[in-house]
Design a protein around this motif. Structure first.
Motif, PDB file in Angstrom:
ATOM      1  N   VAL A  75       0.838  -1.207   0.000  1.00 25.03           N
ATOM      2  CA  VAL A  75       0.000   0.000   0.000  1.00 25.03           C
ATOM      3  C   VAL A  75       0.870   1.252   0.000  1.00 25.03           C
ATOM      4  N   GLU A 106      -6.951   2.768  -0.955  1.00 23.89           N
ATOM      5  CA  GLU A 106      -7.636   1.666  -0.293  1.00 23.89           C
ATOM      6  C   GLU A 106      -7.594   0.459  -1.221  1.00 23.89           C
ATOM      7  N   LEU A 107      -6.980  -0.612  -0.758  1.00 23.77           N
ATOM      8  CA  LEU A 107      -6.799  -1.809  -1.562  1.00 23.77           C
ATOM      9  C   LEU A 107      -7.552  -2.979  -0.947  1.00 23.77           C
TER      10      LEU A 107
END
Length: 563
Positions: free
Chosen positions: A241, A272-273
């Motif tokens: 991230v 946001e993953l």
């Protein structure tokens, strides 16, 4: 005939020293001794080498080995207070370190394969194997400690005894305990390198059999069951991230800095993953197809014949109303036209029977879909741009905010850079504001406390101190004594002048005689003082015996006592 008194104009050094009194001689000797001593001390301290730390925090064993080699190499050394470090001259630090490194010092209290050199006679096979294992552990420890982030390391090897009678041999394993320097960590590549270093050094060792721990007891390597360690799972996701966010931030800066200039734009991106793993399986069947287009899996045909029909034939069938009903038409003819059957299941033309069973392949499609990990769910970008600087015709620079058109264009560039998606819920916020000037706190350090000045003072302390002390001795002790040594006749001349005020020496053969005072009558009162009478007597002696007076003056000048 009269004698002439002569005074030497250039006396020798002995005569000058002889003309000094005892106190002057003592002060002169003391000043010379102090001056020479100060000169010797200044010369010795000026030539004394500066000491630097060679090694610090050595064990007693390594310290003794290093001291022994320094004595062999004829290198001067000394210890710091408490013996925490070994000091050598500053100009020989690097040379001595290279020479000691070529000799394998300091060993860091870790013994390697040099333990094999101390094999004694009568050593058993078990002792030889144990010594080899300890030497291998020491060599691996040295290799791991060579890493910049590792401060200390310990390696434990579990080497099972290989026996040809066992069908399944036990595999070797290893454990590594690491002590890291304060503030340093190991990334995944370094950790994998340590694991493979240990696994490659031991025959038939699997990298999954190597466990790496830090000094707090945390497992750094991934365990064999794949549950993940400190550097696995969440940490890898966090690093990924951060890598994505830094990549997007760098893209924004690369697209805006050529427009507004460096240090005039700041960008932060939050990504946001989705790291969840999804897997779906779909099984679909097509509708039934015709027999001509279907694939046959299996087929079975049964035929039976009982000959011609006979009138004496025994009736067969199931008694009842059902037997009297005619059979229906077959809906699935197989390989031929359907023949009407009698109530007994036989053909009307004869006693023959035929059965056929056909199994067709069922058309089925199985689809397995596995979702990718690390999919971007949402991106939020925040960008701040500094006011633009405008220079007028007079050369005066002012700061002015950006126009709405410029802000709109920059926002569009940022959206295209991060791959803005409205369906995904992305947001881009670009703001124009004046950056606060960076304040640099300058510590007002006095000149005498600055590092360069302090180093200069330390380097000049001994020379200047020695020079000042020597000047003090020279001006305060030697110079007053040298004044008396340079004018040896002052004491005698002073005494001659004291007496010469009352005596007029006659140096010529026919001296000029002063006018004599007329004799006083007896009846006159005595008005002359005692000094005048003595002066008159001296003048009379000079007139009567000038040679004797000259000898007396000469004796006074030479400092001798007249007879």
């Amino acid at each position: 005939m009269s004698a002439v008194a002569t005074i030497p104009l250039n006396p020798t050094l002995g005569q000058r020293l002889a003309s000094l009194d005892q106190g002057q001689r003592l002060r002169l000797a003391l000043g010379v001794v102090l001056f020479v001593a100060i000169g010797i001390v200044g010369l010795v301290m000026g030539r004394q080498a500066e000491w630097r730390v060679l090694y610090a925090s050595l064990t007693d064993k390594d310290g003794g080995a290093v001291i022994a080699q320094l004595s062999t190499l004829n290198v001067p050394y000394k210890y710091t207070e408490g013996g925490g470090a070994i000091l050598v001259p500053a100009d020989r630090v690097h040379d001595v370190r290279l020479k000691l490194a070529s000799l394998g010092l300091p060993k860091g209290s870790v013994n390697g394969f040099e333990m094999m050199e101390a094999n004694r006679f009568g050593m058993t096979q078990f002792q030889e194997r144990l010594t080899f294992q300890r030497g291998l552990e020491g060599e691996l420890t040295r290799s791991i400690q060579a890493l910049s982030s590792v401060q200390s390391a310990r390696v434990h090897l579990a080497l099972p005894n290989q026996n040809g009678f066992f069908r399944e041999q036990q595999k070797p394993s290893a454990s590594v305990l690491l002590g890291l320097h304060p503030g340093r960590t190991l990334d995944r590549n370094q950790l994998a390198g340590i694991v493979h270093l240990v696994a490659s050094s031991v025959p038939e060792m699997n990298p999954t059999s190597v466990s790496v721990l830090d000094d707090t007891g945390k497992l750094l390597s991934t365990p064999p069951d794949g549950s993940g360690g400190t550097l696995g799972g969440d940490v890898e996701q966090l690093q990924y991230v951060q890598q994505i966010e830094q990549q997007y931030s760098r893209r924004i800066l690369d697209i805006l800095e050529p427009i507004v200039g460096k240090q005039n734009v700041k960008a932060q991106v939050t990504a946001e993953l989705d790291f969840s793993q999804t897997e779906s399986t779909t099984e679909s069947h097509k509708p039934n197809q015709s027999p001509d287009t279907s694939a046959i899996r299996s087929q079975q045909t049964v035929e039976s014949t009982n000959g011609a029909a006979s009138t004496n034939a025994v009736p067969s069938g199931v008694p009842g109303a059902t037997t009297n009903q005619p059979p229906g038409q077959s809906s699935a003819p197989v390989n031929g036209a359907a023949q009407p059957l009698s109530a007994s299941g036989q053909t009307q033309g004869g006693a023959s029977k035929r059965e056929s069973i056909v199994n067709y392949e069922v058309d089925k499609t199985v689809r397995v879909v596995k979702g990718a990990t690390g999919v971007i769910k949402r991106i939020n970008a925040a960008v701040v741009v500094n006011n633009q600087s405008v220079t007028d015709a007079k050369g005066k620079t002012t700061s002015s905010p950006l126009t709405d058109v410029q802000l709109e264009k920059m926002t569009a560039l940022v959206r295209e850079t991060v791959g803005f998606s409205k369906d995904r819920g992305d947001s881009v916020n670009l703001v124009n504001a004046a950056f606060a000037p960076e304040k640099i706190d300058v510590l007002d350090v006095p000149l005498w406390r600055q590092p360069d000045v302090m180093d200069l003072i330390r380097s000049l302390a001994w020379p200047l101190g020695t020079l000042g002390l020597a000047a003090l001795v020279l001006l305060g002790v030697i110079r007053p004594a040298m004044k008396g040594l340079g004018q040896p006749g002052k004491a005698g001349v002073a005494r001659v002048e004291e007496k010469g005020n009352q005596i007029n020496a006659v140096e010529a053969d026919q001296p000029e005689r002063p006018q004599l005072v007329a004799p006083r009558h007896i009846s006159e009162p005595a008005q002359a003082s005692a000094g005048e009478l003595m002066l008159e007597d001296a003048r009379k002696l000079t007139r009567d015996n000038p040679a004797a007076v000259a000898n007396i003056v000469k004796a006074w000048i030479n400092g001798e006592v007249p007879a």
